[in-house]
Scaffold this motif. Sequence first.
Motif, PDB file in Angstrom:
ATOM      1  N   GLU A 240       0.805  -1.211   0.000  1.00 46.91           N
ATOM      2  CA  GLU A 240       0.000   0.000   0.000  1.00 46.91           C
ATOM      3  C   GLU A 240       0.836   1.257   0.000  1.00 46.91           C
ATOM      4  OE1 GLU A 240      -3.518   0.459   2.292  1.00 46.91           O
ATOM      5  OE2 GLU A 240      -3.539  -1.639   2.801  1.00 46.91           O
ATOM      6  N   GLU A 241       2.023   1.189   0.575  1.00 48.46           N
ATOM      7  CA  GLU A 241       2.760   2.431   0.717  1.00 48.46           C
ATOM      8  C   GLU A 241       4.230   2.236   0.397  1.00 48.46           C
ATOM      9  OE1 GLU A 241       1.691   5.455   2.919  1.00 48.46           O
ATOM     10  OE2 GLU A 241      -0.157   4.673   3.714  1.00 48.46           O
TER      11      GLU A 241
ATOM     12  N   ARG B  24      -7.319   2.033   2.863  1.00 51.43           N
ATOM     13  CA  ARG B  24      -7.361   2.784   4.122  1.00 51.43           C
ATOM     14  C   ARG B  24      -6.290   3.870   4.199  1.00 51.43           C
ATOM     15  NH1 ARG B  24      -6.799  -1.566   8.623  1.00 51.43           N
ATOM     16  NH2 ARG B  24      -7.560  -3.023   7.084  1.00 51.43           N
ATOM     17  N   THR B  25      -5.123   3.590   3.610  1.00 57.92           N
ATOM     18  CA  THR B  25      -4.071   4.610   3.704  1.00 57.92           C
ATOM     19  C   THR B  25      -4.365   5.795   2.783  1.00 57.92           C
ATOM     20  OG1 THR B  25      -2.814   3.272   2.176  1.00 57.92           O
ATOM     21  CG2 THR B  25      -2.214   3.099   4.472  1.00 57.92           C
ATOM     22  N   TYR B  51       4.541   5.905   7.291  1.00 57.26           N
ATOM     23  CA  TYR B  51       3.920   6.044   5.974  1.00 57.26           C
ATOM     24  C   TYR B  51       3.345   7.433   5.739  1.00 57.26           C
ATOM     25  CZ  TYR B  51       4.303   0.988   6.008  1.00 57.26           C
ATOM     26  OH  TYR B  51       4.779  -0.286   6.067  1.00 57.26           O
ATOM     27  N   TYR B  78      -2.276  -8.655  -4.135  1.00 56.58           N
ATOM     28  CA  TYR B  78      -1.045  -8.222  -4.797  1.00 56.58           C
ATOM     29  C   TYR B  78      -0.044  -9.370  -4.700  1.00 56.58           C
ATOM     30  CZ  TYR B  78      -3.024  -3.558  -3.965  1.00 56.58           C
ATOM     31  OH  TYR B  78      -3.836  -2.472  -3.920  1.00 56.58           O
ATOM     32  N   PRO B  79       0.983  -9.349  -5.520  1.00 53.87           N
ATOM     33  CA  PRO B  79       1.980 -10.440  -5.438  1.00 53.87           C
ATOM     34  C   PRO B  79       2.589 -10.547  -4.042  1.00 53.87           C
ATOM     35  CG  PRO B  79       2.367  -9.071  -7.380  1.00 53.87           C
ATOM     36  CD  PRO B  79       1.292  -8.401  -6.596  1.00 53.87           C
ATOM     37  N   SER B  80       2.729  -9.395  -3.351  1.00 52.85           N
ATOM     38  CA  SER B  80       3.437  -9.433  -2.058  1.00 52.85           C
ATOM     39  C   SER B  80       2.502  -9.445  -0.857  1.00 52.85           C
ATOM     40  CB  SER B  80       4.353  -8.208  -1.968  1.00 52.85           C
ATOM     41  OG  SER B  80       3.623  -7.052  -2.306  1.00 52.85           O
ATOM     42  N   GLY B  81       1.220  -9.554  -1.080  1.00 53.36           N
ATOM     43  CA  GLY B  81       0.302  -9.575   0.064  1.00 53.36           C
ATOM     44  C   GLY B  81      -1.084  -9.111  -0.349  1.00 53.36           C
ATOM     45  N   THR B  82      -1.862  -8.762   0.649  1.00 51.68           N
ATOM     46  CA  THR B  82      -3.221  -8.320   0.348  1.00 51.68           C
ATOM     47  C   THR B  82      -3.432  -6.881   0.801  1.00 51.68           C
ATOM     48  OG1 THR B  82      -3.954  -9.168   2.468  1.00 51.68           O
ATOM     49  CG2 THR B  82      -4.255 -10.618   0.570  1.00 51.68           C
ATOM     50  N   GLY B  83      -4.382  -6.222   0.142  1.00 50.56           N
ATOM     51  CA  GLY B  83      -4.772  -4.878   0.546  1.00 50.56           C
ATOM     52  C   GLY B  83      -6.289  -4.796   0.571  1.00 50.56           C
ATOM     53  N   TYR B  84      -6.792  -3.628   0.902  1.00 56.65           N
ATOM     54  CA  TYR B  84      -8.243  -3.481   1.011  1.00 56.65           C
ATOM     55  C   TYR B  84      -8.704  -2.220   0.307  1.00 56.65           C
ATOM     56  CZ  TYR B  84      -7.854  -7.119   4.428  1.00 56.65           C
ATOM     57  OH  TYR B  84      -7.598  -8.311   5.031  1.00 56.65           O
ATOM     58  N   ALA B 121       0.088   5.336  -4.320  1.00 53.42           N
ATOM     59  CA  ALA B 121       0.399   5.369  -2.884  1.00 53.42           C
ATOM     60  C   ALA B 121       1.678   6.162  -2.630  1.00 53.42           C
ATOM     61  CB  ALA B 121       0.543   3.946  -2.361  1.00 53.42           C
TER      62      ALA B 121
END
Lengths: 510, 179
Positions: A240-241, B24-25, B51, B78-84, B121
């Motif tokens: 995300e960041e 959320r970010t 951040y 995402y390839p490296s994890g999940t987001g919302y 982001a």
Amino acid sequence: MLHDPITSEIRCPVHGFIGLTDLERKLIDHPAFQRLRRIKQLAWTDYVYPGASHSRFEHSLGVMHVAGRLFEAVVTSSEAILKETYGYTEAGLSRAWQIVRLAALLHDIGHAPFSHATEHLLPMKATENYSLFPGAKPIEQFAHEDYSVAIIETFFADLIEQHPLNRRNAKIAASEVVALIAKRAPGGASLFWKDIISGQLDADRMDYLLRDSLHAGVSYGKYDLDRIVASVCAVRRPVEESEEPKIAIMKGGAYAAEALIVARYWMHKQVYFHKTRLACNYHLEEAVRTILLEGKPTGEKLAFYPRPDSPEQLKEFLKWDDYRVMGLLASGNGGEHGQRLMERNHYRLVCELAESDSNAQELSDSAKRNQTIIEELGQLVKHVTQPKTLWYKSKASDLMLVEDDSKKQVGFLSEFSALMRSINYGSLQFVYADKNDAGAARELYQSYLRKEAEERREKENPLEIPIEQSHGLQEKASPESAQLPLKVSPSNQKTVQRDTPTQKGIQNAG
Amino acid sequence: MPAEKMLERLALFTEFARTVRLGRTAIMKLCFFLQESRGVPLGYQFSIYSYGPFDSDVLADLSTAERMNVLKSNIVFYPSGTGYEYSLGSDTSVREIASPFLTENQANIQWVVNSFGHRTAGDLELLSTTLFVAKFNNPKDVNELIDKVALVKPHFTREQINKGFQDLVNLNVLRATPA
């Protein structure tokens, strides 16, 4: 991890022996730090829990100790990331360890007497224009952190920077300590370590929950500190960041982190938001205001502690501590509210008015209803307070969980924990009356509830429950409902949902 | 937290979710720009963290919005994890309840969505940090601003920071010369 030698120890009732470096010991010996012995951690809470008379002094030592442990744990679990991102050497890590501990030690040094209870009497900041931002600064109040920063810069900078070991080796600047406490943006790795001082899972909370719980003689604030310390790590979260590392917790420690959140919830319910404590906080603030107003022209209503923006004023501020206030109260300088405190003749709770948080319409309706009740109680109401420091600030909903071995992100604590998701977040208003009027006010409040129940029954289902029984149900349900922190499950909710005022957010003060 | 303020925040989230899919970010940053640049009184107290500008109340409010079905979150892989990402939930009554707030601030909300709602982001992190430093570290000129942002966010080059600053000047968030 190598760091400056521990040269002395202090016995702490929570953590056992707390080791100190020579530099830390020098700062602790400074009169500005010793003043914290004379500032109670929980203000007048010992009127409710007689053991809760501990000071900011011992809390500050505890925060330093926990911050050091968290630092060491993160370095142990994530040394490669830290070295890669921030270019740390062994000496650099040792230096950062000392900076973090100093910031933790000094973070509360700017507290006013009785800690948070009189912080509304800190003065307003000067208005000046920004340089590159178009617009004037809004008027805002100084916070105790602003005082902490000013005190460190004014009285501790030389002590830190001229300390023989520091001057020879680490060369830590006071500005690096301040960077972890101030609101303004710090640089580089400071941003990462700031989370340990004031983040979602910080050393401050980890210490005060255990310490306040111990001294108050309650068990609500207990959780497994060792497990949390063993579970913290640094991870990158590129999704995300940015690629800046952030502190996360390994999945194995998720239950301990959950327990900390729940502990904070219970401590707010049982200690920090205790009805008598909140009443005493109000009397104390008004009594100190009366003291500060002494000598000002008649009719003046605003009075504040000395400002933090000059050394002379700061010295004056540091002369204020609990002892001085207590002495003035004992001499009768606190006015009516000071007298009330001395005689334990505080305002009495009439009712707690909750705001429903089940949906937007109920939230809006309950707020209007609370306002109506306060208006109906009229002149009997002496004080209404809605605590601003909400326990859910520590909700840790962004606390990242990672796999124990791979450190791969698995989600956030709030998603992992059904318990956290089901905690009731609604806020409360506490309504107070004079001791002599409290009975009448409670009766008026009960009348309102009866009238409301009757109106609702007539509207919804006039034949189901006679009014007397309905009222009886409410009387029984009320204390129980007040203790219900969790909406256990949708099905269980149905079982406790009665058409009584408690379900609309009113809790009987009894 | 007064209920009225909470309802206004929830209504604001629906206004975001109505027009753009945000995580959320990103919502955190839009709230930051709205409050600190346009002066919309949301009652948040932002501090700078890893951040960028952050207030845990925003996350708590997003959880409340989800629980009240004002918003719903959707997992993004995402390839490296999940987001919302958030979208509108089934309960839209908050828009009616807080309609005076939405009406009064419509232009500013639209401005923040148009100006920042479609940024990456990384962009949001840089721009929000630049505004934070300009406001709260009070640099005396642009060079000092760039120096300070570079200290906070070393992974951005000075050119990137300068470009971000120019973006904010063009959006009338910052001014090019000191007052």
